[in-house]
Design a protein around this motif. Sequence first.
Motif, PDB file in Angstrom:
ATOM      1  N   SER A 109       0.804  -1.227   0.000  1.00  0.00           N
ATOM      2  CA  SER A 109       0.000   0.000   0.000  1.00  0.00           C
ATOM      3  C   SER A 109       0.833   1.271   0.000  1.00  0.00           C
ATOM      4  O   SER A 109       0.318   2.351  -0.272  1.00  0.00           O
ATOM      5  N   GLY A 110       2.109   1.153   0.335  1.00  0.00           N
ATOM      6  CA  GLY A 110       2.987   2.313   0.259  1.00  0.00           C
ATOM      7  C   GLY A 110       2.839   3.273   1.429  1.00  0.00           C
ATOM      8  O   GLY A 110       3.304   4.410   1.352  1.00  0.00           O
ATOM      9  N   VAL A 111       2.190   2.836   2.489  1.00  0.00           N
ATOM     10  CA  VAL A 111       2.043   3.684   3.673  1.00  0.00           C
ATOM     11  C   VAL A 111       2.996   3.154   4.747  1.00  0.00           C
ATOM     12  O   VAL A 111       2.816   2.044   5.236  1.00  0.00           O
ATOM     13  N   PRO A 112       4.019   3.940   5.102  1.00  0.00           N
ATOM     14  CA  PRO A 112       4.947   3.452   6.130  1.00  0.00           C
ATOM     15  C   PRO A 112       4.268   3.392   7.497  1.00  0.00           C
ATOM     16  O   PRO A 112       3.421   4.240   7.796  1.00  0.00           O
ATOM     17  N   PHE A 113       4.602   2.397   8.271  1.00  0.00           N
ATOM     18  CA  PHE A 113       4.021   2.299   9.623  1.00  0.00           C
ATOM     19  C   PHE A 113       4.972   1.520  10.518  1.00  0.00           C
ATOM     20  O   PHE A 113       5.858   0.820  10.037  1.00  0.00           O
ATOM     21  N   ASP A 114       4.751   1.655  11.819  1.00  0.00           N
ATOM     22  CA  ASP A 114       5.569   0.935  12.794  1.00  0.00           C
ATOM     23  C   ASP A 114       5.049  -0.501  12.862  1.00  0.00           C
ATOM     24  O   ASP A 114       3.984  -0.764  13.436  1.00  0.00           O
ATOM     25  N   ILE A 115       5.808  -1.393  12.245  1.00  0.00           N
ATOM     26  CA  ILE A 115       5.348  -2.782  12.099  1.00  0.00           C
ATOM     27  C   ILE A 115       5.063  -3.409  13.466  1.00  0.00           C
ATOM     28  O   ILE A 115       4.003  -4.001  13.685  1.00  0.00           O
ATOM     29  N   ARG A 157       9.789  -8.518   5.510  1.00  0.00           N
ATOM     30  CA  ARG A 157      10.065  -7.967   6.847  1.00  0.00           C
ATOM     31  C   ARG A 157       8.835  -8.117   7.748  1.00  0.00           C
ATOM     32  O   ARG A 157       8.935  -8.488   8.915  1.00  0.00           O
ATOM     33  N   ILE A 158       7.664  -7.848   7.186  1.00  0.00           N
ATOM     34  CA  ILE A 158       6.425  -7.987   7.968  1.00  0.00           C
ATOM     35  C   ILE A 158       6.244  -9.458   8.387  1.00  0.00           C
ATOM     36  O   ILE A 158       5.948  -9.755   9.549  1.00  0.00           O
ATOM     37  N   ALA A 159       6.458 -10.372   7.427  1.00  0.00           N
ATOM     38  CA  ALA A 159       6.294 -11.800   7.739  1.00  0.00           C
ATOM     39  C   ALA A 159       7.300 -12.238   8.809  1.00  0.00           C
ATOM     40  O   ALA A 159       6.960 -12.981   9.731  1.00  0.00           O
TER      41      ALA A 159
END
Length: 279
Positions: free
Chosen positions: A163-169, A204-206
């Motif tokens: 989605s291209g929205v950076p967030f604190d994973i 990275r999320i996984a």
Amino acid sequence: MSYRIACDVHTHTVFTRHAYSTVGENIAACRALDMELLGSADHFSSMLFPDQHLRNFQYFLNQSCWPRVWDGVVLLRGAEADIVTLDGGLFGQDIDCPETIVGRACSSDGSLFDRVTDGLDYVIASVHNGDFTKGAPIARSTNMYVQALENPKVFILGHTGRSGVPFDIDEVLTVAKEKGKLIEINEHSLEIDTRGWFHSVCSRIAQRCAEMGVGIVVSSDAHIAPSVGRFPHAQSMLEGIGFPEELIMNRDRRSLLEALDAAGICDLTDLADLAEYKA
Ligand SMILES: [Zn+2]
Ligand SMILES: [Zn+2]
């Protein structure tokens, strides 16, 4: 290690307008692959029609006529709702819905979101146009995903890696874990990723899901039947990082339905044992 993934809960039908198959064709695709469960989750979004009237979304209103089990495949009723505000607001929540589909006054108050999602089993919350997040500090876009997870209908955060929205994973994953809600690993994001942009974010999320013990759902995001139930890029990415199988909540029908129940969204666990539905 190779994973068996028996449910696909993010698929589209012709209702989506840029997708090309019917629910029946998606079911047949599942059947051919020996899948146990299909979730149909068409876009619920301003991208579909210029006029945001209930009439345009009546496709979602009559899904109680769908069989719960179709040709041996459990069928769930979902929607992929756009996240549209930095407060995690979803499409339709701020749209009044004074009229029924035949133009009569609605007998009670309720937003377009409420009316459309009332009869659905779950919602996937995704950002498709992140312009409203431009320039926002990361704390606010993180809060956007956190608030979306607070919505009682939301089961899954869709394609956060694309989605291209950076967030604190870690912060978003912590809330997802607390609520038993799922982070999507989206096949389509990896399939179209010829430059490797999405792959690094998705992996990275996984990786953090694996380390923090957060449940994921692997989805095709199929827009045509032959893509339903196929996740080769996602599978190989997960295999590459040794992702723990028990955190793949759509590995089988029972795990998926129990996760849906544990998240407090709806209890369809009686569909887990299909034997009673077989003639
Ligand atoms: Zn789409
Ligand atoms: Zn989608």
